[in-house]
Design a protein around this motif. Structure first.
Motif, short mmCIF file in Angstrom:
data_model
loop_
_atom_site.label_atom_id
_atom_site.label_comp_id
_atom_site.label_asym_id
_atom_site.label_seq_id
_atom_site.Cartn_x
_atom_site.Cartn_y
_atom_site.Cartn_z
N ILE A 66 14.48 36.39 13.98
CA ILE A 66 14.54 35.20 13.12
C ILE A 66 14.26 33.93 13.92
O ILE A 66 14.38 32.83 13.38
N SER A 67 13.87 34.08 15.16
CA SER A 67 13.53 32.91 15.97
C SER A 67 12.08 32.52 15.69
O SER A 67 11.31 33.31 15.14
N PRO A 68 11.69 31.32 16.08
CA PRO A 68 10.29 30.91 15.86
C PRO A 68 9.33 31.84 16.60
O PRO A 68 9.66 32.35 17.68
N SER A 69 8.16 32.04 16.04
CA SER A 69 7.13 32.86 16.69
C SER A 69 6.77 32.25 18.04
O SER A 69 6.99 31.06 18.29
N ARG A 104 6.70 28.33 18.91
CA ARG A 104 7.57 27.88 20.01
C ARG A 104 6.75 27.13 21.06
O ARG A 104 7.13 26.04 21.51
N LYS A 105 5.60 27.68 21.42
CA LYS A 105 4.76 27.04 22.44
C LYS A 105 4.14 25.75 21.91
O LYS A 105 4.05 24.75 22.63
N TRP A 106 3.71 25.75 20.64
CA TRP A 106 3.15 24.53 20.05
C TRP A 106 4.17 23.41 20.05
O TRP A 106 3.86 22.27 20.40
N TYR A 107 5.39 23.73 19.64
CA TYR A 107 6.43 22.71 19.51
C TYR A 107 6.80 22.12 20.87
O TYR A 107 6.82 20.90 21.03
N TRP A 165 9.10 17.38 15.53
CA TRP A 165 10.28 17.99 14.91
C TRP A 165 10.08 18.30 13.42
O TRP A 165 10.33 19.42 12.97
N ALA A 166 9.64 17.34 12.64
CA ALA A 166 9.50 17.56 11.19
C ALA A 166 8.48 18.67 10.92
O ALA A 166 8.72 19.55 10.09
N GLU A 167 7.36 18.65 11.61
CA GLU A 167 6.34 19.67 11.42
C GLU A 167 6.83 21.03 11.93
O GLU A 167 6.55 22.06 11.33
N PHE A 168 7.56 21.02 13.04
CA PHE A 168 8.13 22.27 13.55
C PHE A 168 9.04 22.91 12.50
O PHE A 168 8.94 24.10 12.21
N LYS A 169 9.94 22.10 11.93
CA LYS A 169 10.86 22.64 10.91
C LYS A 169 10.09 23.19 9.72
O LYS A 169 10.40 24.27 9.23
N ALA A 170 9.07 22.48 9.25
CA ALA A 170 8.29 22.95 8.10
C ALA A 170 7.63 24.30 8.42
O ALA A 170 7.69 25.23 7.61
N ARG A 171 7.06 24.42 9.60
CA ARG A 171 6.40 25.68 9.99
C ARG A 171 7.43 26.79 10.20
O ARG A 171 7.19 27.94 9.81
N TYR A 172 8.55 26.45 10.82
CA TYR A 172 9.59 27.46 11.07
C TYR A 172 10.19 27.94 9.76
O TYR A 172 10.39 29.14 9.56
N PHE A 173 10.46 27.03 8.84
CA PHE A 173 11.01 27.43 7.54
C PHE A 173 10.03 28.33 6.79
O PHE A 173 10.43 29.28 6.12
N LYS A 174 8.73 28.05 6.93
CA LYS A 174 7.71 28.91 6.31
C LYS A 174 7.78 30.31 6.93
O LYS A 174 7.71 31.31 6.20
N GLU A 175 7.92 30.38 8.25
CA GLU A 175 8.05 31.68 8.91
C GLU A 175 9.30 32.41 8.41
O GLU A 175 9.26 33.61 8.15
#
Length: 114
Positions: free
Chosen positions: A44-47, A51-54, A61-71
């Motif tokens: 359940i951790s970020p891909s 992780r590397k992109w972030y 942060w905002a884009e990371f959360k959006a992508r992580y929530f999608k994952e």
């Protein structure tokens, strides 16, 4: 249920309740016993790509959360496994990042509270 967040390098405490490591990579220099880690849910951790992109850049942060929530939404089995493990009154999500405000444990807690 209360979900706390703590760096895995901080000393374990009886107040932590169930300690769940939510990172994809095992933290350097920490054994399961020393870290008092009850469960490791790397699925359940970020891909790795996310992780590397972030890179723990607060500007992302905002884009990371959006992508992580999608994952997370595309991983219902992993999320259900996590929810099934939230069986105690106090849960502590453990992470290894140096940034205490902008990390996947903070985002994961936000995802679960939405």
């Amino acid at each position: 249920m209360k979900i706390q967040i703590k760096r895995v390098y901080e000393a374990p405490s009886p107040k932590d309740g169930k300690r769940i490591l939510v990172d994809r990579l095992w933290p350097r220099g920490i054994s399961k016993e020393a870290g008092k880690i009850d469960l490791w849910l790397k699925e359940i951790s970020p891909s790795n790509e996310l992780r590397k992109w972030y890179g723990h850049d607060p500007e992302h942060w905002a884009e990371f959360k959006a992508r992580y929530f999608k994952e997370l939404r595309s991983n219902p089995e992993g999320v259900e496994k996590l929810k099934a493990s939230l069986d105690q009154s106090v849960i502590t999500f453990l992470y290894s990042a140096k940034n205490t405000e902008y990390n996947n444990a903070v985002a994961l807690r936000e995802f679960l509270s939405a």
